[in-house]
Motif scaffolding. Structure first.
Motif, PDB file in Angstrom:
ATOM      1  N   ALA A 357      53.429  51.335  16.537  1.00  0.00           N
ATOM      2  CA  ALA A 357      52.548  52.079  17.446  1.00  0.00           C
ATOM      3  C   ALA A 357      51.356  51.218  17.849  1.00  0.00           C
ATOM      4  CB  ALA A 357      52.077  53.364  16.781  1.00  0.00           C
ATOM      5  N   THR A 359      48.697  52.528  19.442  1.00  0.00           N
ATOM      6  CA  THR A 359      47.463  53.312  19.344  1.00  0.00           C
ATOM      7  C   THR A 359      47.763  54.667  18.728  1.00  0.00           C
ATOM      8  OG1 THR A 359      45.527  54.096  20.580  1.00  0.00           O
ATOM      9  CG2 THR A 359      47.655  54.406  21.624  1.00  0.00           C
ATOM     10  N   THR A 360      46.728  55.308  18.223  1.00  0.00           N
ATOM     11  CA  THR A 360      46.807  56.711  17.817  1.00  0.00           C
ATOM     12  C   THR A 360      45.820  57.494  18.668  1.00  0.00           C
ATOM     13  OG1 THR A 360      47.416  56.214  15.530  1.00  0.00           O
ATOM     14  CG2 THR A 360      46.459  58.380  15.943  1.00  0.00           C
ATOM     15  N   ARG A 361      46.328  58.472  19.395  1.00  0.00           N
ATOM     16  CA  ARG A 361      45.452  59.303  20.222  1.00  0.00           C
ATOM     17  C   ARG A 361      45.193  60.605  19.488  1.00  0.00           C
ATOM     18  NH1 ARG A 361      45.249  56.634  25.198  1.00  0.00           N
ATOM     19  NH2 ARG A 361      47.133  55.437  25.672  1.00  0.00           N
ATOM     20  N   VAL A 399      48.989  55.379  29.599  1.00  0.00           N
ATOM     21  CA  VAL A 399      49.865  54.821  28.566  1.00  0.00           C
ATOM     22  C   VAL A 399      50.579  53.609  29.146  1.00  0.00           C
ATOM     23  CG1 VAL A 399      51.892  55.304  27.138  1.00  0.00           C
ATOM     24  CG2 VAL A 399      50.183  57.100  27.510  1.00  0.00           C
ATOM     25  N   THR A 403      55.683  51.149  25.420  1.00  0.00           N
ATOM     26  CA  THR A 403      54.985  51.095  24.132  1.00  0.00           C
ATOM     27  C   THR A 403      55.275  52.355  23.328  1.00  0.00           C
ATOM     28  OG1 THR A 403      52.956  52.064  25.051  1.00  0.00           O
ATOM     29  CG2 THR A 403      53.104  49.648  25.028  1.00  0.00           C
ATOM     30  N   GLU A 405      53.497  55.115  20.751  1.00  0.00           N
ATOM     31  CA  GLU A 405      52.182  55.635  20.388  1.00  0.00           C
ATOM     32  C   GLU A 405      52.320  56.756  19.364  1.00  0.00           C
ATOM     33  OE1 GLU A 405      49.790  56.927  23.651  1.00  0.00           O
ATOM     34  OE2 GLU A 405      49.748  54.936  24.602  1.00  0.00           O
TER      35      GLU A 405
END
Ligand SMILES: [Cu+2]
Length: 492
Positions: A357, A359-361, A399, A403, A405
């Motif tokens: 991942a 990013t972490t949203r 986004v 990718t 996420e």
């Protein structure tokens, strides 16, 4: 104490079990309607479907005509059967006197073809998205997604089922004879006025809890009965209610097998006695029947202590998920055709790896309490994600295509919200830090987030890029979605 007050007090003390007299077992039994199966027609190497949202009159209650909306019919639409690898074109011709959209819930499609609030079809207008079907077999659906009007249009009937087939469909021994042993069950609750018309939002409470009805429609059939002709039946359960969560079970407590979640087959069947689906969630189950032994598919109250139960000061106004009532009477024929055993292995789901991942949203769902609820009273809505109500002019996230996420959703309100994201199916990583239970290990596009809970899921954003057209994420309690609990992201 008067009898009336006694009943009122009793109903409060039993968690609302007596609140809905219309939920009593009905006497009349109507054969379960099965929506037409629609395989499309080949036009210039595309499998083409013609869909016509229209007004109609539907006789749910004998002698009364209910003004409804439907697709190619007066209420609901045909079951679209799509095949992996096909190029499809969905021609939508809006015959309504108002604008609408049609969203392909759970399908992986380009943003412009998604049928969200930006893909408006004006009255008399048409819209013909094209895309290739490329995802695993499963049960999906299509429905209106018009900004601020999704709840009203879906409530009146703008919805239908989608069955997606792939190379595994013919290989498995799962029941697959549509309308015979492979049965769609589009489950909805509705409230009727005395003239037979649907009663939509009447009060602030209807917006706050989402709209709950006191009568059940299955495939648009009131007091439905289904008569199996085989020893095993696959039911494709779709919770198409605006707000009600169903806990599916059988009145005799029988065990059944869950074989699919929102996004398709799970790895192996799960034996269960009950199954909770929030609005827009799907499950496929296989149930065994014996000749001449009837039973009833019922709704149970949420289990005691369920993390999905409404809490605090909202609990008393929100007993709708605490009622027991019948959904579908089942009366097997005198002799049943033998069905093969179901497979012990169904699918292989490659797991996405959290270390991939980028990013972490973090998203927090919340709602304002008190009076003035509803758009009309407040202008902006009372349901929020990260403190913001839906704004068509705001793209909340951009986004990067291809990718992976992680999205971390926290519920900072007193009731459960089913969180749904467009574009792809996701995999649940954990719920409050704990690994998902068996029925949440499959592919999902909607996940229940109970009050105070945090759920993390992982998803890959592949195939389509379009910096100018957004996908949606939102609560699938339609009155919450319509009043602000929605946001937008692009993949670019
Ligand atoms: Cu919600």
């Amino acid at each position: 104490m008067s009898r009336r007050n006694f009943l009122k007090n009793l109903s409060l003390s039993t968690g609302g079990l007596l609140l809905s007299p219309a939920m009593r077992a009905a006497q009349a039994r109507n054969p379960l309607q099965i929506p037409d199966r629609y395989d499309g027609t080949m036009v210039d190497s595309r499998v083409t479907y013609s869909l016509r949202p229209q007004e109609g009159l539907t006789e749910f209650i004998p002698g009364l005509k209910t003004p409804t909306l439907g697709i190619n019919r007066s209420y609901l639409g045909p079951t679209l059967v799509l095949k992996r690898g096909d190029d499809v074109e969905l021609n939508v011709q809006n015959a309504l006197p108002e604008k609408t959209t049609l969203h392909w819930h759970g399908l992986h499609v380009p943003a412009k073809a998604d049928g969200g609030p930006a893909q408006i079809i004006p009255p008399g207008g048409s819209w013909s998205p094209r895309f290739r079907i490329d995802q695993a077999a499963g049960t999906f659906w299509y429905h209106s997604h018009l900004l601020h009007k999704t709840g009203e249009q879906v409530y009146h009937g703008l919805a239908g089922m989608i069955i997606l087939e792939d190379e595994s469909t013919d290989r498995h021994s799962l029941p697959r004879d549509y309308g015979v042993d492979d049965i769609p069950l589009i489950v909805q609750d509705r409230r009727f006025n005395s003239d037979g018309s649907f009663d939509y939002i009447r009060s602030h409470r209807d917006v706050m809890t989402g709209l709950f009805g006191d009568r059940i429609l299955v495939n648009g059939t009131l007091d439905a009965v289904f008569r199996p002709k085989t020893t095993r039946v696959r039911f494709r359960l779709l919770n198409a209610a605006n707000a009600r969560t169903f806990t599916f079970a059988f009145d005799d407590g029988r065990t059944f097998s869950q074989v699919a979640t929102d996004g398709g087959l799970i790895e192996k069947p799960i034996a269960c006695k009950s199954l909770i689906l929030a609005p827009s969630e799907r499950a496929e189950i296989v149930v065994e029947f014996n000749a001449k032994e009837p039973c009833t598919l019922i709704n149970l109250p949420l289990p005691a202590g369920s993390q999905f139960a409404t809490r605090g000061m909202m609990a008393r106004m929100h007993s709708g998920n605490d009622e027991r009532f019948d959904l579908l009477r089942i009366e097997p024929a005198a002799t049943l055709q033998h069905s093969p055993e179901i497979p012990t292995v169904l699918a292989k789901i490659p797991r996405l790896n959290p270390s991939d991942a980028v990013t972490t949203r973090k998203l927090t769902l919340s709602m304002a309490m008190g009076m003035g609820l509803g758009r009309a009273g407040s202008g902006g809505g009372n349901f929020f994600i990260n403190g913001q109500a839906m704004d068509m002019e705001v793209v909340n996230y951009r986004v990067r295509k291809d990718t992976v996420e992680i999205w971390e959703i926290t519920n900072d309100s007193m009731m459960m919200h089913p969180f749904h994201i467009h574009h792809s199916q996701f995999q649940i990583l954990d719920r409050n830090g704990k690994p998902p239970k068996a029925d949440e290990k499959g592919l999902k596009d909607t996940v229940k987030i109970g009050p105070g809970e945090t759920v993390r899921f992982i998803m890959r954003f592949e195939t389509y890029a379009d910096p100018n057209t957004a996908y949606m994420y939102h609560c699938h309690i339609l009155e919450h979605e319509d009043n602000g609990m929605m946001g937008q992201f692009t993949v670019e």
